[in-house]
Design a protein around this motif. Structure first.
Motif, PDB file in Angstrom:
ATOM      1  N   LYS A  16      -3.153   1.827 -13.014  1.00 19.95           N
ATOM      2  CA  LYS A  16      -2.163   1.098 -13.842  1.00 19.95           C
ATOM      3  C   LYS A  16      -0.775   1.161 -13.211  1.00 19.95           C
ATOM      4  CE  LYS A  16      -3.932   0.880 -18.573  1.00 19.95           C
ATOM      5  NZ  LYS A  16      -5.131   1.771 -18.493  1.00 19.95           N
ATOM      6  N   SER A  36      -5.355  -5.638  -8.740  1.00 22.13           N
ATOM      7  CA  SER A  36      -5.267  -6.287 -10.053  1.00 22.13           C
ATOM      8  C   SER A  36      -6.217  -7.486 -10.142  1.00 22.13           C
ATOM      9  CB  SER A  36      -3.826  -6.727 -10.357  1.00 22.13           C
ATOM     10  OG  SER A  36      -3.412  -7.659  -9.396  1.00 22.13           O
ATOM     11  N   SER A  63       1.489  -2.028 -11.573  1.00 20.35           N
ATOM     12  CA  SER A  63       2.792  -2.433 -12.114  1.00 20.35           C
ATOM     13  C   SER A  63       3.937  -2.166 -11.135  1.00 20.35           C
ATOM     14  CB  SER A  63       3.056  -1.691 -13.430  1.00 20.35           C
ATOM     15  OG  SER A  63       3.054  -0.312 -13.168  1.00 20.35           O
TER      16      SER A  63
END
Length: 468
Positions: free
Chosen positions: A265, A41, A269
């Motif tokens: 993604k 990230s 998360s």
């Protein structure tokens, strides 16, 4: 007691397999099972995150090799502390040992203990977050259990290290094989355009390195226990090469596997990547990954504990800590007072438990001290060529690692100057305030002497000699 004229020694009980397990097993902590999403990230793309993971492995390897040479020039336990003491002198060594024993080691140990505890209590609270108190109590129990094991026997502590190391490697290999199967089934879409969206700023590269190096932390573990390694002149460099190349390879392949199973993604998360991976690939066997992550943290905590206790012990032997801490148990030959002291501090640090911020602020100070150690090695290589050493690295290697260390110290401060960095710097320099009265002038209240004698009898310990 006929033998106490000679004093005691910590025995050389750690062979090559134990040595590799201490390095590898302290490095493979919770990082790779939980945190790979942070690197991704921060840096923004899978391709760039692989480069970061590879470079972190390279830095750890080069750092480890520099330490292997230091360990053969200065064959004493205590890693940074003893190297700083022998090159930069007493005051800097005391500043290091003060911040290491009071903050750096307990904070990283407690962090790992809390991660172990979260996995250990999770099954009892399925479907909801376990209460903080339960997690902290479990963390305290794990710290106490390891303290007892480490006080009982070096061989037992080494055994736990070897077993948990094997479990971790098996778990990571399972993840890797699962990923390979997925890739053969054609799950390659997450690797196309793999550099799209890279954040190439100095600060994001610096922060990504911090996150990655956190998972490689522990590459210097063996130097804390040089005096307990069999044939360190051969086994230090050998264990460093084997352990760090093994860990780096595993980390890179595990990251490939995570991306074969999850989109970037999903990965970013996820709260615990290995568990998400386990649920997706192993289905009803997903819990295996939680167990592996818990055992992994447990083994890492054991290595942290073992080495942390040794620093305390060596510092006391050099007169930088109360004498009682430089003693070893008369029969078990473990530095039990130092281990008990380390335990108490870790339990105190556990109470507030906001360790993530402590780690962030103190990881820059760890690299500050690495920089001092590497400068010391460069000094020894230029000025003290005649010192016997059975292992040598080319001088360009410590220079490269030194540059990396300086970058890691300065990047976060320049990018985002925060008052906390000043507090950390003040804390480290506050060591000098304690040094002058207590170490230099040896001001010591009489009560301490009486306490030392009492504890010596109570704990059945006696002063220990260097094992050179």
């Amino acid at each position: 007691m006929g033998h106490d004229t000679h004093g005691l020694n910590l025995q050389r009980e750690v062979g090559l397999i134990g040595a590799v397990s201490f390095i590898g097993g302290t490095m493979i902590g919770s990082g790779i099972f939980i945190f790979p999403q942070y690197v991704l990230s921060t840096i923004g793309s899978p391709g760039a995150s692989f480069i970061i993971w590879s470079c972190c492995g390279l830095i750890a390897m080069l750092g480890g090799l520099c330490y292997a040479e230091l360990g053969t020039i200065i064959p004493e336990s205590g890693a940074e502390y003893i190297y700083i003491l022998r090159t930069a002198g007493k005051v800097v060594a005391f500043m290091f040992v003060f911040s290491f024993i009071m903050v750096m080691r307990p904070a990283s140990g407690t962090g790992v203990a809390l991660i172990f505890a979260e996995y250990a209590v999770a099954p009892f609270y399925s479907g909801c977050t376990p209460p903080q108190l339960a997690v902290k109590l479990m963390a305290a129990v794990s710290i106490l259990v390891l303290a007892i094991i480490n006080c009982l026997s070096v061989r037992l502590a080494t055994g736990i290290q070897v077993v948990t190391m094997a479990v971790k490697v098996v778990a990571l290999v399972v993840i890797i094989l699962g990923g390979i199967v997925m890739l053969f089934q054609g799950r390659t879409e997450n690797f196309e355009d793999s550099f799209e969206g890279t954040n190439a700023g100095i600060s994001s590269i610096g922060i990504a390195f911090y996150q990655g190096l956190w998972s490689y932390d522990g590459w210097n573990t063996l130097n804390y226990l040089t005096e307990e390694v069999k044939h360190p002149e051969v086994n230090l460099p050998r264990a460093v090469l084997i352990a760090i190349s093994l860990v780096t390879t595993l980390y890179l392949l595990v990251n490939v596997s995570y991306l074969a199973v999850m989109t970037p993604k999903e990965l970013v998360s996820s709260s615990a990547v290995a568990v998400t991976w386990g649920n997706k690939v192993l289905g009803s066997w997903g819990w295996v990954m939680s167990v592996a992550a818990a055992l992994s943290a447990f083994g890492s905590l054991n290595g942290t504990f073992f080495s942390g206790g040794r620093v305390c012990f060596v510092a006391a032997r050099e007169g930088h800590m109360p004498d009682i801490l430089s003693m070893a148990h008369v029969h078990r030959l473990t530095p039990s007072p130092a281990l008990i002291f380390t335990t108490i501090i870790s339990l105190v640090v556990l109470i507030p438990g906001d360790f993530q911020s402590i780690v962030n602020y103190f990881s820059f100070s760890a690299w500050f001290f690495y920089a001092i150690v590497l400068s010391g090695l460069i000094y020894l290589k230029i000025k003290k060529k005649d010192l016997p050493r059975s292992y040598k690295v080319p001088i360009v290697i410590p220079i490269l690692v030194l540059i990396a260390a300086i970058f890691l110290v300065l990047a976060p401060i320049i990018d985002n100057p925060q008052i906390e960095y000043l507090y950390v710097a003040l804390f480290i320099s506050s060591g000098i305030v304690l040094y002058i009265p207590f170490i230099h002038y040896k001001l010591c209240p009489r009560v301490l002497d009486k306490l030392t004698v009492f504890l010596q009898l109570f704990l059945e310990v006696a002063p220990a000699d260097k094992n050179l």
